[in-house]
Design an enzyme around this catalytic site. Structure first.
Site, mmCIF file in Angstrom:
data_model
loop_
_atom_site.group_PDB
_atom_site.id
_atom_site.type_symbol
_atom_site.label_atom_id
_atom_site.label_comp_id
_atom_site.label_asym_id
_atom_site.label_seq_id
_atom_site.Cartn_x
_atom_site.Cartn_y
_atom_site.Cartn_z
ATOM 1 N N HIS A 222 0.823 -1.227 0.000
ATOM 2 C CA HIS A 222 0.000 0.000 0.000
ATOM 3 C C HIS A 222 0.854 1.274 0.000
ATOM 4 O O HIS A 222 0.331 2.362 -0.293
ATOM 5 C CB HIS A 222 -0.935 0.032 1.215
ATOM 6 C CG HIS A 222 -1.963 -1.056 1.222
ATOM 7 N ND1 HIS A 222 -2.851 -1.240 0.185
ATOM 8 C CD2 HIS A 222 -2.241 -2.036 2.123
ATOM 9 C CE1 HIS A 222 -3.619 -2.282 0.450
ATOM 10 N NE2 HIS A 222 -3.271 -2.787 1.620
ATOM 11 N N ASP B 175 -2.527 -10.559 -2.360
ATOM 12 C CA ASP B 175 -3.085 -10.096 -1.085
ATOM 13 C C ASP B 175 -4.574 -9.755 -1.285
ATOM 14 O O ASP B 175 -4.990 -9.382 -2.387
ATOM 15 C CB ASP B 175 -2.319 -8.845 -0.629
ATOM 16 C CG ASP B 175 -2.689 -8.370 0.768
ATOM 17 O OD1 ASP B 175 -1.913 -8.646 1.704
ATOM 18 O OD2 ASP B 175 -3.738 -7.702 0.916
ATOM 19 N N HIS C 46 -6.133 -7.222 -0.366
ATOM 20 C CA HIS C 46 -6.300 -5.793 -0.656
ATOM 21 C C HIS C 46 -5.513 -5.402 -1.899
ATOM 22 O O HIS C 46 -4.399 -5.878 -2.113
ATOM 23 C CB HIS C 46 -5.817 -4.967 0.541
ATOM 24 C CG HIS C 46 -6.461 -5.352 1.842
ATOM 25 N ND1 HIS C 46 -5.889 -6.265 2.714
ATOM 26 C CD2 HIS C 46 -7.635 -4.968 2.393
ATOM 27 C CE1 HIS C 46 -6.692 -6.416 3.769
ATOM 28 N NE2 HIS C 46 -7.761 -5.647 3.602
ATOM 29 N N ASP D 263 -4.210 -12.950 3.508
ATOM 30 C CA ASP D 263 -5.474 -12.495 4.097
ATOM 31 C C ASP D 263 -6.662 -12.878 3.209
ATOM 32 O O ASP D 263 -7.807 -12.528 3.530
ATOM 33 C CB ASP D 263 -5.460 -10.994 4.428
ATOM 34 C CG ASP D 263 -4.772 -10.141 3.382
ATOM 35 O OD1 ASP D 263 -4.506 -10.650 2.281
ATOM 36 O OD2 ASP D 263 -4.514 -8.949 3.666
#
Ligand code: Q9C
Ligand code: ZN
Length: 350
Positions: free
Chosen positions: A160, A196, A198, A285
């Site tokens: 991120h 991931d 996200h 995740d």
């Protein structure tokens, strides 16, 4: 598969994070890496290779030097301001406000250099993130020297973080730093596959206008999932980079069939690019038991993921990203890496 472990990860140990108006127990905690370490030590994978310091230059190939200096000194500035515990931003230069002037105020710079209030910054954040980047670069060296694959066990995660901002628990973008280092070492085409839960907004943004680094991501739809403001399917790259960015957003709650359908499409696109190196942003995740995410992968699916990645027959660097079902992370990461190894061992060298 050789492993590089960032032993300094635990210097970044936030107690709390902001969530829906309250301070709640932090999700991105040292125990995450401790569980992965235990699982790896009990496995056939390895050996462990010590971290080599590559200095600041490879980080500055991706991140603004002023941003790195900010992260390095931020927690001391927070304390000097009277802040307690972890540092959080409270004000951001949103549309119509200027982000081209660096304010003197620490509170203002905290907002200038961040994207959310959910990423606690601690006294040890810089050390943990700096050495995480060094561990990632060390793992890259192994693959550049001819290893079929390598895995970097590190935290905080990286995908991120943008060129000049932190967020989503990320401070230094390890995938971007290693991709750039591979380019600087002469690899012409590098693919980054981000699995991931996200979307890897930082990695996408860093390479969005470039044709030499192809970013592909399968993730929760940003209409409802963090990071919300990037990761849509129509983001295909810009300028020279047009066609070298691929997003596969899936609805929260997507089935494993949906996930693998997107994954297989991404692999076909990735393969057509003929990269000389594959970097996997390995967040687990996507696990069904993850406390902050909504896909349904489990051990058999993680093993299948690893097997499919090996079938690409590319030099492959795995970098640890998210995964918050602490006790299950080790098992899930091991399933990916062991799946990769079982398939890779039956192949001729790459
Ligand atoms: N309390 C990575 O997986 N906010 N980052 C979640 C839950 C941000 C996740 C809020 C999630 C970021 C690397
Ligand atoms: Zn994640």
């Amino acid at each position: 598969m050789k492993i590089v472990y960032n032993e300094r990860h635990a210097q970044h140990a936030a107690q709390k994070e902001f969530f829906r108006g309250q301070l709640v127990d932090a999700f991105e905690i040292p125990a995450r890496a401790d569980f992965v370490l235990q699982a790896l030590q009990a496995s056939e994978l390895g050996p462990f290779v010590p971290v080599v310091d590559h200095g600041r230059v490879p980080l500055e190939r991706v991140h603004a030097p002023a941003y790195l200096r900010f992260i390095e000194g931020a927690h001391a500035e927070w304390l000097a301001l009277g802040g307690q515990g972890e540092a959080f931003p409270a004000v951001w230069p949103i549309r119509s406000l200027r982000s081209d002037v660096e304010p003197k105020s620490f509170a203002a710079r905290m907002g200038l250099y961040s994207m959310d209030s959910g990423s606690p910054l601690t006294a040890g954040t810089w050390a943990a993130a700096y050495w995480g980047a060094q561990a990632s670069l060390t793992a890259l060296d192994l693959v550049l020297a001819g290893e079929r694959s390598a895995y970097c066990l590190t935290r905080p995660p990286g995908h991120h973080a943008g060129a000049d901002f932190f967020g989503g628990y990320c401070f230094i973008n390890n995938a971007a730093v290693t991709a750039q280092a591979a380019r600087d070492a002469g690899r012409q085409r590098v693919a980054i596959l981000d699995v991931d839960y996200h979307h890897g907004n930082g990695t996408q943004a860093i390479f969005y206008e470039r044709a030499d680094v192809f970013f592909l991501s399968i993730h929760g739809d940003p209409q409802t999932e963090y990071p919300f403001f990037l990761g849509h399917a129509d983001e295909r790259g810009a300028g020279a980079g047009e066609g070298f960015n691929a997003n596969y957003p899936l609805p929260a709650g997507a089935s494993n069939e949906q996930w693998f359908e997107a994954f297989e499409k991404a692999l076909v696109q990735l393969n057509a690019f003929a990269p000389e190196l594959l970097i996997v942003s390995l967040g687990v995740d996507t696990y069904g038991g993850d406390p902050i995410s909504h896909f349904r992968l489990d051990e058999p699916e993680f093993r299948r993921m690893g097997q499919s990645l090996a079938s690409l027959q590319l030099p492959t660097l795995f970098l640890q990203e998210g995964g918050y079902a602490t006790a299950a992370i080790g098992r899930n990461v091991l399933a990916v890496l062991a799946g990769f190894e079982t398939t890779a061992q039956g192949q001729p060298g790459v």
